[in-house]
Design a protein around this motif. Sequence first.
Motif, PDB file in Angstrom:
ATOM      1  N   PHE A 208      32.118  13.933  63.075  1.00  0.00           N
ATOM      2  CA  PHE A 208      32.034  13.273  64.379  1.00  0.00           C
ATOM      3  C   PHE A 208      33.179  13.681  65.316  1.00  0.00           C
ATOM      4  O   PHE A 208      32.974  13.852  66.510  1.00  0.00           O
ATOM      5  N   GLY A 209      34.388  13.836  64.755  1.00  0.00           N
ATOM      6  CA  GLY A 209      35.525  14.269  65.593  1.00  0.00           C
ATOM      7  C   GLY A 209      35.256  15.644  66.175  1.00  0.00           C
ATOM      8  O   GLY A 209      35.451  15.886  67.369  1.00  0.00           O
ATOM      9  N   ILE A 210      34.752  16.533  65.328  1.00  0.00           N
ATOM     10  CA  ILE A 210      34.499  17.899  65.792  1.00  0.00           C
ATOM     11  C   ILE A 210      33.312  17.938  66.750  1.00  0.00           C
ATOM     12  O   ILE A 210      33.273  18.777  67.657  1.00  0.00           O
ATOM     13  N   ALA A 211      32.364  17.028  66.587  1.00  0.00           N
ATOM     14  CA  ALA A 211      31.243  16.967  67.545  1.00  0.00           C
ATOM     15  C   ALA A 211      31.779  16.668  68.945  1.00  0.00           C
ATOM     16  O   ALA A 211      31.330  17.269  69.932  1.00  0.00           O
ATOM     17  N   VAL A 212      32.739  15.763  69.023  1.00  0.00           N
ATOM     18  CA  VAL A 212      33.343  15.443  70.330  1.00  0.00           C
ATOM     19  C   VAL A 212      34.050  16.676  70.892  1.00  0.00           C
ATOM     20  O   VAL A 212      33.922  16.993  72.084  1.00  0.00           O
ATOM     21  N   VAL A 213      34.776  17.386  70.027  1.00  0.00           N
ATOM     22  CA  VAL A 213      35.499  18.591  70.473  1.00  0.00           C
ATOM     23  C   VAL A 213      34.513  19.659  70.949  1.00  0.00           C
ATOM     24  O   VAL A 213      34.706  20.281  72.004  1.00  0.00           O
ATOM     25  N   LYS A 214      33.435  19.856  70.188  1.00  0.00           N
ATOM     26  CA  LYS A 214      32.434  20.863  70.578  1.00  0.00           C
ATOM     27  C   LYS A 214      31.803  20.495  71.926  1.00  0.00           C
ATOM     28  O   LYS A 214      31.629  21.360  72.794  1.00  0.00           O
TER      29      LYS A 214
ATOM     30  N   ASN B 204      19.863  25.170  63.423  1.00  0.00           N
ATOM     31  CA  ASN B 204      19.419  24.852  64.779  1.00  0.00           C
ATOM     32  C   ASN B 204      20.606  24.626  65.726  1.00  0.00           C
ATOM     33  O   ASN B 204      20.520  24.915  66.918  1.00  0.00           O
ATOM     34  N   THR B 205      21.709  24.103  65.183  1.00  0.00           N
ATOM     35  CA  THR B 205      22.918  23.959  66.011  1.00  0.00           C
ATOM     36  C   THR B 205      23.414  25.344  66.419  1.00  0.00           C
ATOM     37  O   THR B 205      23.772  25.569  67.584  1.00  0.00           O
TER      38      THR B 205
ATOM     39  N   GLY C  32      12.492  13.895  68.660  1.00  0.00           N
ATOM     40  CA  GLY C  32      11.297  14.169  69.468  1.00  0.00           C
ATOM     41  C   GLY C  32      11.616  14.214  70.954  1.00  0.00           C
ATOM     42  O   GLY C  32      11.199  15.146  71.660  1.00  0.00           O
ATOM     43  N   ILE C  33      12.372  13.220  71.433  1.00  0.00           N
ATOM     44  CA  ILE C  33      12.736  13.219  72.862  1.00  0.00           C
ATOM     45  C   ILE C  33      13.592  14.447  73.169  1.00  0.00           C
ATOM     46  O   ILE C  33      13.417  15.092  74.208  1.00  0.00           O
ATOM     47  N   HIS C  34      14.485  14.785  72.247  1.00  0.00           N
ATOM     48  CA  HIS C  34      15.305  15.986  72.455  1.00  0.00           C
ATOM     49  C   HIS C  34      14.420  17.231  72.498  1.00  0.00           C
ATOM     50  O   HIS C  34      14.601  18.104  73.355  1.00  0.00           O
ATOM     51  N   GLY C  35      13.443  17.292  71.590  1.00  0.00           N
ATOM     52  CA  GLY C  35      12.536  18.446  71.567  1.00  0.00           C
ATOM     53  C   GLY C  35      11.741  18.579  72.862  1.00  0.00           C
ATOM     54  O   GLY C  35      11.531  19.692  73.358  1.00  0.00           O
TER      55      GLY C  35
ATOM     56  N   HIS D 229      22.805  23.209  78.892  1.00  0.00           N
ATOM     57  CA  HIS D 229      24.044  22.893  78.169  1.00  0.00           C
ATOM     58  C   HIS D 229      24.067  21.414  77.780  1.00  0.00           C
ATOM     59  O   HIS D 229      24.556  21.054  76.718  1.00  0.00           O
ATOM     60  N   PHE D 230      23.518  20.567  78.664  1.00  0.00           N
ATOM     61  CA  PHE D 230      23.481  19.143  78.332  1.00  0.00           C
ATOM     62  C   PHE D 230      22.589  18.896  77.117  1.00  0.00           C
ATOM     63  O   PHE D 230      22.930  18.126  76.211  1.00  0.00           O
ATOM     64  N   VAL D 231      21.438  19.561  77.104  1.00  0.00           N
ATOM     65  CA  VAL D 231      20.527  19.434  75.956  1.00  0.00           C
ATOM     66  C   VAL D 231      21.243  19.891  74.677  1.00  0.00           C
ATOM     67  O   VAL D 231      21.087  19.295  73.601  1.00  0.00           O
ATOM     68  N   ASP D 232      22.051  20.924  74.803  1.00  0.00           N
ATOM     69  CA  ASP D 232      22.856  21.419  73.685  1.00  0.00           C
ATOM     70  C   ASP D 232      23.850  20.349  73.231  1.00  0.00           C
ATOM     71  O   ASP D 232      24.001  20.078  72.026  1.00  0.00           O
ATOM     72  N   ILE D 233      24.514  19.698  74.174  1.00  0.00           N
ATOM     73  CA  ILE D 233      25.503  18.659  73.842  1.00  0.00           C
ATOM     74  C   ILE D 233      24.828  17.490  73.111  1.00  0.00           C
ATOM     75  O   ILE D 233      25.374  16.944  72.152  1.00  0.00           O
ATOM     76  N   VAL D 234      23.632  17.119  73.563  1.00  0.00           N
ATOM     77  CA  VAL D 234      22.917  16.027  72.884  1.00  0.00           C
ATOM     78  C   VAL D 234      22.695  16.398  71.418  1.00  0.00           C
ATOM     79  O   VAL D 234      22.919  15.593  70.509  1.00  0.00           O
ATOM     80  N   TRP D 235      22.291  17.648  71.173  1.00  0.00           N
ATOM     81  CA  TRP D 235      22.053  18.073  69.794  1.00  0.00           C
ATOM     82  C   TRP D 235      23.358  18.091  68.990  1.00  0.00           C
ATOM     83  O   TRP D 235      23.371  17.782  67.789  1.00  0.00           O
TER      84      TRP D 235
END
Lengths: 148, 190
Positions: free
Chosen positions: A52-58, B64-65, B136-139, B173-179
């Motif tokens: 979770f910490g790294i998710a915030v950083v990413k 997928n990430t 699903g919403i993300h997809g 990029h926002f969609v990427d951040i959500v994932w």
Amino acid sequence: MSSPADAHSPEAHEGHHEVNYVRVWAILLVLLVVSVVGPMFEIRVLTLITAFGIAVVKAYIVAKNFMHLNIERPIVLYILAAMLGLMLQFFWGTSPDVMHHYGKNWENRAALDQPHTAGSTVGGSHGDAAAAHGAEAPAGEAAPAAGH
Amino acid sequence: MVRPIATTRSAAGLPTGRLAVWWVIASEIVIFGGLLGSYVMHRLGHPEWADYAAHTNTWAGAFNTFVLLTSSLSAVLAHQAAEKGDGPKAARYLGFTILGGGVFLVVKSFEWTYEITHGFTITANNFWAFYYTAAGIHGVHVIAGMIIMAFIAMDARKNKELQRVELVGLYWHFVDIVWIFLFPLLYIAK
């Protein structure tokens, strides 16, 4: 107020072209590997930090370097901060009712009826429902009767 | 040539087109934030969800990430090319981004097929309900981004409306951040 031409000008996005995007991407991939490997040690604190910490950083790296938030107009930061604030307020306002299954004058029968979750609070145990329920009731305050 | 009003009109110091995209992203923060916030609360209140999460495929999520991070790279490179006035190059990078979205969806479809055929359906329990709703919403957002990007790439190839490359990039990029947040919540925390 500046014109749109200003907003799209090289000055407005100063430093934009100096970013080495491939390098940023490589850093993100290294962080991804850490976030996958860290939890394999099955140490709770390490999992929280690496996952979770790294998710915030990413997310920060993507927002700063790919979305160029570091050189965006302040109004955008205010808008995003307001939305994050609303999200936190939602969490703060509703989480006690969701994470605790009973209170002074109420109980969540559906949750209490589930053997694993009965009486659990944040980080609740998997123990016996009735025991957990009684054990977690505040001192001097009887746990709600089962028939309520 | 007549320029679109979203490019020529300014509000709060930035073109209205870009401001509009930021507003879209702001509203998306509330949508995904509310969903993920609810998931976190329930997860903390139901320790047994860790057992259900153990059935998600960490390696598929990690791959997928990687795919989405790489597609974000190509989206920002498309923006860089558009700023230099190289529409065809921007269109090519947008094509790579669309390809990334496609790979993401293919992996997701294999994952879901496996999970559904093993009884982990949206009605199995609340964990799987959250899992399918969030993913699903993300997809759906990935699919929407791919379609919009395809239209923008067709224009960019002709050096038209290049400012839109940046706008669709912001969304992607926002969609990427959500994932980035969905991955540890659904695949790692077990």
